[in-house]
Design a protein around this motif. Structure first.
Motif, PDB file in Angstrom:
ATOM      1  N   ALA A   1       0.837  -1.207   0.000  1.00 19.35           N
ATOM      2  CA  ALA A   1       0.000   0.000   0.000  1.00 19.35           C
ATOM      3  C   ALA A   1       0.870   1.254   0.000  1.00 19.35           C
ATOM      4  O   ALA A   1       0.579   2.225  -0.716  1.00 19.35           O
TER       5      ALA A   1
ATOM      6  N   ALA B   1       0.722   3.937  -3.079  1.00 24.22           N
ATOM      7  CA  ALA B   1       0.358   5.321  -2.775  1.00 24.22           C
ATOM      8  C   ALA B   1       1.477   6.278  -3.164  1.00 24.22           C
ATOM      9  O   ALA B   1       1.221   7.370  -3.709  1.00 24.22           O
TER      10      ALA B   1
ATOM     11  N   TRP C   1       0.963  11.554   1.881  1.00 21.42           N
ATOM     12  CA  TRP C   1      -0.301  11.103   2.472  1.00 21.42           C
ATOM     13  C   TRP C   1      -0.525  11.812   3.800  1.00 21.42           C
ATOM     14  O   TRP C   1       0.419  12.304   4.429  1.00 21.42           O
TER      15      TRP C   1
ATOM     16  N   CYS D   1      -6.712   3.888   0.608  1.00 24.28           N
ATOM     17  CA  CYS D   1      -6.249   4.393  -0.692  1.00 24.28           C
ATOM     18  C   CYS D   1      -7.346   5.168  -1.411  1.00 24.28           C
ATOM     19  O   CYS D   1      -7.068   6.176  -2.086  1.00 24.28           O
TER      20      CYS D   1
END
Length: 340
Positions: A164, A168, A230, A298
């Protein structure tokens, strides 16, 4: 490494690095098992708190850590500190695997690695927030170790969690391609490890592996937040199944006045195995939970704050429901034992 100079797509080179990482890790572990060296490095002897019944080598870290550290230093040089700190923690943890170390000494090593990383690479945030994040990163180091107790579980969390991170990082911005390369290398190394760790496990991760993965989960999560790839909640949600299990279990033990640092069999995943679900089905159930959380996380990236808040609320409700179901099954199992 300058990917643009190589004129290779970041996705392509990330895939190549992942394949190399998986093959190297699997080769190292296969060699350790084939030569018998795995048994001499560190062996887990079952006790009354174990879920396994046969002595098993604890050498997963010997396959994962060297491969990941070398790839990080060569392909992701901006993450040199994370790589060297990982090697340091793996070395300390290997001594613990072989001879045992006092909990205080282990904690000092974990704290030193985290503080060094945060101090050398501070984010543009208030000092108190950085201190809180450092504490949470130290907790992540330890909880990953606590959650390494069932075949395929910790390796699966590494596979899905770091995958992940890699996806990302690639989707958000190419300048963070080094973060994607490092994350992909870790996820792929976990694949090489899982070839020998999925039920019935031939090797275990060991402290050298679990402590290192816990540190990398926090360090790379912090790095992505620091670089604006993020929001701060993203790494926590990615690894939330482990965080929730270990945190709730710790809180329960503290409330009962128990020594939380001592080995036990009260984690949710341990109760699932002990209540008859078994190692393989427990791991697969957790895989589904991990993937569901990662997909939601996500999907929430780049959305409004309200949307992200709703996703977090829904996911917290899912985790609470999952925990309640395990608790219910455990009470029924205990009741059956009492009746017999």
């Amino acid at each position: 490494m300058d990917l643009q100079a190589l004129q290779i797509s970041p996705w392509a080179i990330t895939l190549i690095v992942a394949v190399v990482s998986a093959c190297l890790c699997a080769t190292i572990l296969f060699t350790l098992l084939k030569t018998g060296l795995a048994w001499r490095l560190a062996t887990d002897v079952p006790n009354d708190r174990s879920l396994h019944v046969r002595p098993t080598p604890r050498v997963g870290g010997w396959g994962i850590v060297p491969v990941v550290v070398v790839i990080m230093l060569l392909m992701a040089p901006t993450l040199w500190c994370a790589g060297l700190a990982t090697a340091f923690l793996a070395a300390v943890s290997q001594v613990d695997d072989r001879r045992g170390l006092p909990a205080r000494l282990r904690f000092v090593a974990h704290l030193a690695a985290v503080l060094l990383f945060v101090v050398l690479f501070p984010a543009a945030a208030p000092w108190w927030l950085l201190c809180m994040l450092a504490v949470l990163m130290v907790w992540l180091v330890n909880l990953y170790n606590f959650m390494d107790g069932a075949d395929g579980l910790a390796g699966g969390m590494a596979l899905f969690g770091f995958s992940a991170y890699a996806i990302a990082a690639l989707i958000c911005n190419h300048p963070m391609a080094e973060l994607a390369l490092a994350s992909a290398a870790i996820a792929a190394a976990a694949v090489g490890f899982l070839l020998f760790n999925f039920y019935p496990a031939r090797i275990f991760l060991g402290d050298a592996g679990s402590i290192s993965l816990g540190f990398l989960a926090g360090a790379l999560g912090y790095w992505g937040w620091r670089g604006g790839e993020w929001p701060i909640w993203f790494p926590a949600m990615i690894f939330s199944p482990f965080i929730a299990d270990a945190s709730v279990t710790l809180a329960r033990r503290l409330l009962r006045g128990e020594r939380f640092w001592q080995a036990h069999r009260e984690h949710y995943y341990q109760r699932m195995v002990r209540s008859g679900i078994g190692h393989a089905k427990t791991a697969l159930t957790w895989y589904v939970l991990m993937v569901a959380g990662i997909m939601l996380a996500c999907c929430a990236l780049g959305r409004s704050v309200i949307f992200q808040s709703c996703v977090l609320a829904v996911w917290i409700a899912v985790l609470c429901t999952a925990g309640a179901l395990v608790d219910l099954r455990w009470r029924r199992f205990q009741s059956t034992l009492s009746d017999n």
